[in-house]
Structures are given as structure tokens and as C-alpha cells.
Motif scaffolding. Structure first.
Motif, PDB file in Angstrom:
ATOM      1  N   CYS A   1      10.939 -36.991 -13.243  1.00 34.52           N
ATOM      2  CA  CYS A   1      11.555 -36.138 -12.825  1.00 34.52           C
ATOM      3  C   CYS A   1      11.769 -36.021 -11.005  1.00 34.52           C
ATOM      4  O   CYS A   1      10.766 -36.144 -10.406  1.00 34.52           O
ATOM      5  CB  CYS A   1      11.092 -34.843 -13.314  1.00 34.52           C
ATOM      6  SG  CYS A   1      11.915 -33.081 -12.829  1.00 34.52           S
TER       7      CYS A   1
ATOM      8  N   CYS B   1      13.374 -32.552 -17.931  1.00 32.99           N
ATOM      9  CA  CYS B   1      11.823 -32.728 -17.942  1.00 32.99           C
ATOM     10  C   CYS B   1      10.900 -31.843 -18.649  1.00 32.99           C
ATOM     11  O   CYS B   1      11.325 -30.558 -18.381  1.00 32.99           O
ATOM     12  CB  CYS B   1      11.755 -32.717 -16.127  1.00 32.99           C
ATOM     13  SG  CYS B   1       9.709 -32.607 -15.933  1.00 32.99           S
TER      14      CYS B   1
ATOM     15  N   HIS C   1       8.044 -30.909 -17.814  1.00 32.91           N
ATOM     16  CA  HIS C   1       7.152 -30.330 -17.003  1.00 32.91           C
ATOM     17  C   HIS C   1       7.892 -29.060 -16.340  1.00 32.91           C
ATOM     18  O   HIS C   1       7.177 -28.149 -16.043  1.00 32.91           O
ATOM     19  CB  HIS C   1       6.733 -31.223 -16.028  1.00 32.91           C
ATOM     20  CG  HIS C   1       5.627 -32.407 -16.613  1.00 32.91           C
ATOM     21  ND1 HIS C   1       4.449 -31.991 -17.219  1.00 32.91           N
ATOM     22  CD2 HIS C   1       6.316 -33.640 -16.471  1.00 32.91           C
ATOM     23  CE1 HIS C   1       4.083 -33.315 -17.251  1.00 32.91           C
ATOM     24  NE2 HIS C   1       4.939 -34.189 -17.282  1.00 32.91           N
ATOM     25  N   CYS C   2       9.141 -28.991 -16.074  1.00 31.28           N
ATOM     26  CA  CYS C   2       9.720 -27.987 -15.044  1.00 31.28           C
ATOM     27  C   CYS C   2      10.898 -27.686 -15.805  1.00 31.28           C
ATOM     28  O   CYS C   2      11.729 -26.982 -14.904  1.00 31.28           O
ATOM     29  CB  CYS C   2       9.833 -28.483 -13.884  1.00 31.28           C
ATOM     30  SG  CYS C   2      11.002 -29.756 -13.332  1.00 31.28           S
TER      31      CYS C   2
ATOM     32  N   CYS D   1      10.122 -32.303  -9.976  1.00 34.51           N
ATOM     33  CA  CYS D   1       8.643 -32.153  -9.951  1.00 34.51           C
ATOM     34  C   CYS D   1       7.880 -33.344  -9.553  1.00 34.51           C
ATOM     35  O   CYS D   1       6.964 -33.272  -9.259  1.00 34.51           O
ATOM     36  CB  CYS D   1       8.184 -31.450 -10.853  1.00 34.51           C
ATOM     37  SG  CYS D   1       8.234 -32.401 -12.523  1.00 34.51           S
TER      38      CYS D   1
END
Ligand SMILES: [Zn+2]
Lengths: 390, 132
Positions: free
Chosen positions: B34, B48, B50-51, B37
């Protein structure tokens, strides 16, 4: 003491069939519904909330509500696999507390055995799944996924096959007293570790049975519970969680119970030390071992020592579990074992378990469901139940 | 060593993952990171995890990693080893371990990517022990 609660389990029913060649799935749903309503002393016309999961044919609860002639104003079709029905207990409490319904019916039915399902098959939940392409080509049958969790747990904590076997041994001690159980022979640790290896390190006797059948629950508000009487069981706490592969940060040594358990204990205002009896989802021996650790009955990594030497056997050990024989010996209707976990916990709190396995003065019980798969993504749900005078 | 292997089912491929599978046919293992991040994720997505950033980018993996866990499916018609391998890039992926003695696989073992033709015309990343 008298603990406050917002809803009660008033009726339960477990279908006696283990191979339903002559019955349809809707028919089984209706039979278990009737059984649980009779157990509660209620009728289908009292039901205003209906809860079911993916085992119920049709769109959500629509077809089954019609088949059974239910007139409902609240429905919840949350499907987290085998834990769905434990989730439903929590959701029913919330719906009842909010005044959305007063009598909630939860049903489960399945006939995988009549349909020839095996543990070797790779289950397909549909082609639009984003994860499917990265897993299915590698042959993830149910057994080898749980086996990978067991293998890692052994690697990190020194857990042994003999320790895992004790879980099956305990289940078999209980199942010998259950006339409906598929496997009633008491087995030893040697029997388990000498049974054929299915997927290293899980042997045949580390795996649950495949069975047909089903079960139902009737959950009611406190006013109706009074009319039903003291066989009602208090629902004191509930927690749920989803655990998955976390974007590739994989840890197979714990389950979603690490989250759902503390939520349920806090909700009920009790601790693991207060619990007299547990029903723990037991698709495989490793499922039980990791769940007991995650729920806080022992330290993480110490589950092997905890379950050894009969500690889970009623009347022998400190934490009697799955006194009906569980999925390992009794049944696993529709490959979804959460329902029967709640049913046996209810029997224990009513004092209606088989006398040979009944826990003396059983006041607080825990039922836990694990749905989906321990090595990929799972729905975990924990409920804490109390006897009528808890 | 040679050993009879099971046949490999087709992966299901969608708009988000077709580049991954195209690269596999060329013998390349791709990962996604990503740009918001900076983190790599698996399995690869347009968004993504994660974020939830939408600016994700493909890059070529080293193809090296270690076995996180495994299991040999003994009761299959052709026994095979399923595994999770933690790549040097830090993500763990499901795979099969091939070109080895099924009884000699170990957690922590160093492995490298190789590819197998599937039942259709795709290619599947699998891993084999790094020969010492
Ligand atoms: Zn990101």
C-alpha cells in the motif's frame, strides 16, 4: 444469589436422529422447533422472533418461516457457520431486551451424512469469495486446516498428541451414557493416537463425527419465563468476534474465543473460576484445547497439561465439558455444532443431564461456538448461562 | 526427488487478482503493498486491509520464506502437504510443499517458490525446500 438477566432459555430440543435418509431439511427444522416449543410449554403461535443460519433452505428465514407457519416481526439470519446459534442466543437477548420480540425461536438442521459428506472434501462457499483463489487450489480440506493449527501449537508450546487425545477420551467417557451418541465406546489415549492418521498430527479419533439431525432453542423475556417456570435458564452474558488471516499476519495458536470470551465474562460479571460446566465446540480435539486457553481456563500454551489426566471428565476432573459426548462422540448436526453446545449446557443447569455426567450444583455454565475454520477465518461466540436460581 | 503429485485445481480469478495469476504463468510471485501505509498484505486486494487505502501496488516477491506450519493429508488419494509459508516480505500465505519427502517437512524450514500447471491453463505458486 439472584443474578439479573434480560432473557431466558425456556425450551431446548435435540433431534434424536443421526442419519436422516427419510426426512428433508425443512422437515427436520420443523421437528426441532416443535420439540423446543413443547419443552417450553409454548406453541408456534407464541413465536414472534425467528433465528436461523445458512443451513435453513431459502433466502434468510423467509422459506422456513413459511414452511413452519410462523408469524414473526423479528428475524436474524446471522451465519457464522457452526457458531451461528451461539451468536443467535446473544442477538435474541438484545432483541428481547429492546422489546423487538418476546419469544425467539432458533433452529438448526442438516443431513450431511445422508448426503455423503466426508472430512476429506474441500468445501466451496461460492465463486465470488475473494480468498477462494488463494486457498482452494492447495487442497484445504477441513481436517488439514485444523491440523495446521495443531502442528503450530505443538511447535510453539510442546503440546503432544497424547494430550490432545485426552479430550477425546473425556468425550467418550460422557458419550457412553448417551443412548443417541454415535460413538459410545470409551476410548483410551492409546486408542486415539493409534487410530489412522488423517492429516498430521490429527488422527481419526481427533476428529468429530459427521451426523444428521438438528436442534432448537426457545428464548423468552422475563415475564414469559415466569409462566414457564423454574426450568428456565438465565442468559447472563454473551460475546462474539470474527478472527481471520489478518492481511497475512497469521497466528494459528489462538482462536476468536480470545475476544468473545472476555466480552462474555465481563457481560455476565463472572470469571472462568466461577464456571461449573463448559460446552466447548469440538470439531477437532485441537479446537477444544485452543478454546479453553483463549477463554482463560488455563494459561496460553498450557492447554495440553490442563486437559490431560481426565480433567475434562465429569466427576473426575476440575472442568467437566461436553457431557453429552459433544461433536467428538455424540453428534454434529449439519456440521454445525454450536446448537448442541447450548442445549447440553441448558440440561446441566436444569439438572437434566444424564445422572452419570450431571455436575453437582451446576449453577453457571459456558457454551462456546467456533464457526468457519480455525486456520483461516472463524466466527467465535461465547454465552454464559445460569440456572434459574443463579 | 520425484513423487507423484496431485493435480491442482484452477484458482478462481477476478479483476483484482488477474495480474497475480498472469505473473504466476511467467514464473513470478507478486505481492501487493500500500502506498498510503507502506505495508504489504496477502492475499492481494485493490484496497489495503491495513488502512483501506486505495493506492496499492504490485511488486515482485523474493520467493523465499520459511514454513510457518504444515500438514500432510494422509487420507487423500495422492497424499500432499498443505502449509502456510511466511515470506521474507513478512506475509504468510497458504501453499503446498513439493519436491520433498513428505515425512521430512519441518516448521521453520527454508523454502522457495516454484510453480505448477493447474488443471486448466493457469499456474500455481507452490514451495520447495531450499537445497543446502
Ligand atoms: Zn494501507
Amino acid at each position: 444469589m439472584s443474578r439479573a438477566c434480560q432473557a431466558y432459555i425456556a425450551g431446548v430440543y435435540e433431534h434424536p436422529t443421526r442419519k436422516a435418509v427419510d426426512k428433508t431439511i425443512p422437515q427436520l427444522h420443523a421437528e426441532v422447533a416443535l420439540g423446543a416449543l413443547r419443552d417450553a410449554g409454548l406453541t408456534k403461535d407464541d413465536v414472534d422472533g425467528y433465528f436461523c443460519a445458512g443451513d435453513a433452505p431459502g433466502l434468510g428465514g423467509l422459506s422456513m418461516a413459511e414452511y413452519m407457519g410462523l408469524d414473526v416481526i423479528y428475524t436474524d439470519t446471522t451465519d457464522t457457520g457452526g457458531s451461528s446459534y451461539v451468536v443467535h442466543v446473544g442477538h435474541a437477548v438484545e432483541a428481547i431486551a429492546a422489546g423487538r420480540c418476546s419469544v425467539a425461536l432458533v433452529t438448526l438442521a442438516g443431513r450431511p451424512r445422508a448426503e455423503g459428506v466426508t472430512t476429506l472434501g474441500v468445501r466451496d462457499y461460492g465463486g465470488a469469495l475473494p480468498d477462494l483463489g488463494f486457498e482452494k487450489p492447495y487442497g484445504p480440506a477441513i481436517t488439514n486446516l485444523y491440523a495446521m493449527a495443531a502442528m503450530r501449537h505443538m511447535h510453539e508450546f510442546g503440546t503432544t498428541s497424547e494430550q490432545l487425545a485426552w479430550i477425546k477420551v473425556a468425550a467418550s467417557h460422557h458419550a457412553q451414557h448417551n443412548e443417541h451418541a454415535m460413538l459410545r465406546d470409551v476410548v483410551t489415549v492409546d486408542d486415539v493416537v493409534n487410530s489412522p492418521m488423517i492429516a498430521d498430527p490429527l488422527h481419526r479419533l481427533d476428529c468429530c463425527v459427521i451426523s444428521d439431525g438438528g436442534g432448537a432453542l426457545v428464548i423468552v423475556n422475563p415475564e414469559i419465563a415466569k409462566t414457564v417456570g423454574d426450568r428456565c435458564v438465565k442468559i447472563l452474558g454473551r460475546g462474539e468476534a470474527i478472527k481471520h488471516l489478518n492481511a497475512g499476519q497469521v497466528d494459528l495458536t489462538f482462536t476468536g474465543a480470545a475476544k468473545s470470551g472476555p466480552i462474555a465474562f465481563a457481560n455476565a460479571g463472572v470469571t472462568p473460576a466461577d464456571i461449573d460446566y463448559v460446552s466447548i465446540y469440538d470439531s477437532f480435539t485441537i479446537t477444544v484445547l485452543e478454546t479453553l486457553e483463549d477463554l482463560g481456563f488455563c494459561e496460553k500454551g498450557r492447554g495440553g497439561t490442563f486437559v490431560a489426566d481426565g480433567n475434562l471428565i465429569s466427576g473426575v476432573g476440575k472442568l467437566p465439558f461436553n457431557s453429552d459426548g459433544g461433536g467428538l462422540c455424540n453428534n454434529h448436526p449439519g456440521n454445525r455444532g454450536g446448537m448442541t453446545k447450548v442445549i447440553e449446557a441448558t440440561r446441566q443447569l436444569r439438572g437434566e443431564a444424564h445422572p452419570a455426567v450431571q455436575v453437582a450444583d451446576c449453577t453457571l455454565a459456558l457454551a462456546h461456538g467456533t464457526g468457519g475454520n480455525i486456520a483461516t477465518r472463524m466466527g467465535s461466540a461465547t454465552v454464559i448461562l445460569g440456572s434459574n436460581d443463579a | 526427488m520425484t513423487r507423484i503429485e496431485r493435480s491442482y485445481p484452477e484458482p478462481s480469478i477476478n479483476l483484482e487478482t488477474e495480474r497475480y495469476w498472469q505473473a504466476a504463468k511467467d514464473g513470478v510471485l507478486l505481492l501487493k503493498k500500500c502506498n498510503d501505509c507502506g505495508k504489504t498484505h496477502f492475499y492481494p486486494r485493490a484496497i489495503c486491509p491495513h488502512c483501506l487505502g486505495g493506492d496499492t501496488e504490485w511488486y515482485e516477491a523474493s520467493g523465499r520464506g520459511r514454513i510457518y506450519t504444515y500438514s500432510v493429508m494422509r487420507r487423500a488419494a495422492t497424499p500432499y502437504a498443505i502449509a502456510y509459508v511466511t515470506l521474507d516480505e513478512g506475509v504468510t500465505m497458504m501453499t503446498n510443499i513439493v519436491e520433498c519427502d513428505l515425512d521430512g517437512i519441518e516448521i521453520g524450514q527454508e523454502v522457495e517458490v516454484t510453480f505448477r500447471a493447474t488443471e486448466g491453463d493457469q499456474a500455481l505458486p507452490v514451495f520447495r525446500p531450499v537445497s543446502s
